[in-house]
Design an enzyme around this catalytic site. Structure first.
Site, PDB file in Angstrom:
ATOM      1  N   ASP A  74       0.854  -1.192   0.000  1.00 40.37           N
ATOM      2  CA  ASP A  74       0.000   0.000   0.000  1.00 40.37           C
ATOM      3  C   ASP A  74       0.886   1.236   0.000  1.00 40.37           C
ATOM      4  O   ASP A  74       1.304   1.711   1.052  1.00 40.37           O
ATOM      5  CB  ASP A  74      -0.917  -0.022   1.219  1.00 40.37           C
ATOM      6  CG  ASP A  74      -2.023   1.022   1.114  1.00 40.37           C
ATOM      7  OD1 ASP A  74      -2.086   1.744   0.101  1.00 40.37           O
ATOM      8  OD2 ASP A  74      -2.835   1.104   2.055  1.00 40.37           O
ATOM      9  N   SER A  75       1.169   1.736  -1.200  1.00 37.19           N
ATOM     10  CA  SER A  75       2.065   2.887  -1.277  1.00 37.19           C
ATOM     11  C   SER A  75       1.471   4.032  -2.092  1.00 37.19           C
ATOM     12  O   SER A  75       2.063   5.087  -2.166  1.00 37.19           O
ATOM     13  CB  SER A  75       3.412   2.466  -1.874  1.00 37.19           C
ATOM     14  OG  SER A  75       3.234   1.746  -3.076  1.00 37.19           O
ATOM     15  N   LYS A  76       0.303   3.811  -2.698  1.00 36.58           N
ATOM     16  CA  LYS A  76      -0.445   4.870  -3.387  1.00 36.58           C
ATOM     17  C   LYS A  76       0.456   5.705  -4.293  1.00 36.58           C
ATOM     18  O   LYS A  76       0.456   6.923  -4.262  1.00 36.58           O
ATOM     19  CB  LYS A  76      -1.199   5.725  -2.376  1.00 36.58           C
ATOM     20  CG  LYS A  76      -2.211   4.889  -1.565  1.00 36.58           C
ATOM     21  CD  LYS A  76      -3.127   5.719  -0.719  1.00 36.58           C
ATOM     22  CE  LYS A  76      -4.186   4.867  -0.027  1.00 36.58           C
ATOM     23  NZ  LYS A  76      -3.695   3.901   0.973  1.00 36.58           N
ATOM     24  N   ARG A  77       1.194   5.007  -5.151  1.00 39.45           N
ATOM     25  CA  ARG A  77       2.112   5.679  -6.051  1.00 39.45           C
ATOM     26  C   ARG A  77       1.366   6.294  -7.223  1.00 39.45           C
ATOM     27  O   ARG A  77       0.233   5.915  -7.540  1.00 39.45           O
ATOM     28  CB  ARG A  77       3.140   4.682  -6.583  1.00 39.45           C
ATOM     29  CG  ARG A  77       3.988   3.966  -5.527  1.00 39.45           C
ATOM     30  CD  ARG A  77       4.674   4.902  -4.563  1.00 39.45           C
ATOM     31  NE  ARG A  77       5.733   4.230  -3.816  1.00 39.45           N
ATOM     32  CZ  ARG A  77       6.140   4.590  -2.606  1.00 39.45           C
ATOM     33  NH1 ARG A  77       5.569   5.591  -1.972  1.00 39.45           N
ATOM     34  NH2 ARG A  77       7.132   3.951  -2.010  1.00 39.45           N
TER      35      ARG A  77
END
Lengths: 279, 279
Positions: free
Chosen positions: A93-96
């Site tokens: 979960d890094s919402k790049r």
């Protein structure tokens, strides 16, 4: 086997739609863990060992590792799951999100460096920021659609003027437009998922209508207060599938004492069973 | 001194609106650099030493460091700028965005771990994903508004129905709505900047109209092909200030040989002077 098939297999094996979020805040660990050389990894390992037969996936939240320079322990955590519990996929979960050439670097980060099975991405910059991820056909690309935080509506619920793809009336909310793009334009490899918060079940239902049988990652139960029954009933697709229900803090911090892993297991059993009640 | 004042001071000292992006791809380094123990840091150091009197800021792109596990060399790079060229602020380009509790972790990453002076953030999740950054009053929070990549328009140019804050006609494009939110709602600490690509000067002009004297980070010149004259003329505010013009690959890879630093200097001089021609 692609990401969605792997998640489905784990759902069936463990009879669970539950994803446990690994958002480690070392100051919330018991002192015995804090004293260890790799406290984040040891905490995660204990949580994983206590819950691996109860979940369909794990979701480490990159921010917590970046904040304290613990990228090594993030890698160790994912590697531990891959080797000890190879049936359980991992969503980073890094919402790049960035221009294509840069997004390709983030895809390398997620899928090659960490060997995650899926990654969360932000749609604001458009399709060329999604494709570098979704071009990894066996991996999952989880696009933010309607998020669970209080400020999301001011952007995601903006009314967008009709375009030819919007059926009902002459406007759609931005999150509906994103959902439709994911369904109709971005899902060529059939590996796009959507983040849809549990905090507004009506919107969850609407996104289900738009996207057919696509799979949602649903945060917002537990610490964020979403309603389990409404979430499950509105989220499931016509085959009774299609939602991955995430809880992070509500499970991993169920106890702050040395019984944290056992307490996490109990909290995971409880939420898994609550969810299953409405399937 | 706050971030905007520091940038302004560097602009005046070096007579430059130029920001050099530090997007290191080790395979593009000359062999002599590739052979070193910390090739990314050594490459950046050479670029920085060759250009520090020509720029108003540096912008390391986080993705390139994350892809190859070089967080240590990102930290070394920022620390090198801070200690050797303390007048030149650093913008960490990581385009973060997440729910408040997670965004706080990303703010710690940018401002405490790396001690960057500013960070880029994505507005899709709303104000509570911006505030954890902008609450650091002396730091800059650079919000994506209208980005320079080909796919951006499909999202950022969606027509949003009128709300009371939109003056002209009954719709506004999404990027205009974001610009207005940045100006009117999110800028309480007067430390919000906007990312506005150079690839569409008309939109740059429109965002200038909406935001008054706010400062823009303008990528898209150089490798991405934006027009210098139109960018500068449409981007400057009424005081002849307010744009930070970024170029990354066009400068740092001006030569692939051992003369890369000298070539980067020449490219930086050229772009700085081109920009100054239209100020």
């Amino acid at each position: 086997m692609g990401f969605l098939d792997r998640v489905q297999a784990a759902m069936e094996k463990n009879n669970s739609l539950l994803c446990v979020g690994l958002d480690p805040s070392p100051e919330r660990f018991p002192a015995s863990i804090q004293a260890m050389e790799k406290p984040i990894f040891e905490f995660n390992k204990a949580i994983i060992d206590a819950t691996a037969d109860l979940v369909c996936s794990y979701k480490p939240q990159a921010a917590y590792y970046h904040a304290c320079g613990a990228e090594d322990q993030l890698a160790m955590t994912i590697d531990y799951i891959r080797t000890q519990y190879p049936d359980i996929p991992v969503i980073l979960d890094s919402k790049r999100g960035d221009i294509g050439s840069t997004a390709s670097q983030y895809a390398i980060e997620a899928f090659e460096r960490y060997q995650a099975d899926a990654v969360t991405v932000n749609p604001y910059m458009g399709i060329d920021t999604i494709e570098p991820f979704s071009s990894y056909a066996d991996k999952g690309t989880v696009v933010l659609c309607r998020t669970s935080n209080p400020g999301a509506a001011a952007i995601q619920n903006l009314l967008v003027q009709q375009d030819s793809s919007v059926e009902n009336g002459n406007t759609a909310m931005l999150y509906e437009v994103i959902a439709r793009m994911c369904k109709e334009q971005w899902n060529g490899n059939n590996n796009i998922l959507l983040v849809v918060g549990a905090t507004n079940p009506t919107e969850l239902k609407r996104i289900r209508e738009i996207t057919g049988d696509m799979t949602f990652l649903v945060p917002g139960l537990g610490a964020q207060g979403g309603d389990v029954e409404a979430t499950v009933k509105n989220g499931l697709n016509s085959e009774g599938k299609g939602i991955i229900v995430n809880s992070s803090r509500g499970i991993i911090y169920a106890s702050g004492g040395d019984d944290f892993a056992e307490a996490a297991r109990n909290a995971a059993v409880k939420l898994r069973d609550q969810v299953n009640l409405y399937r």
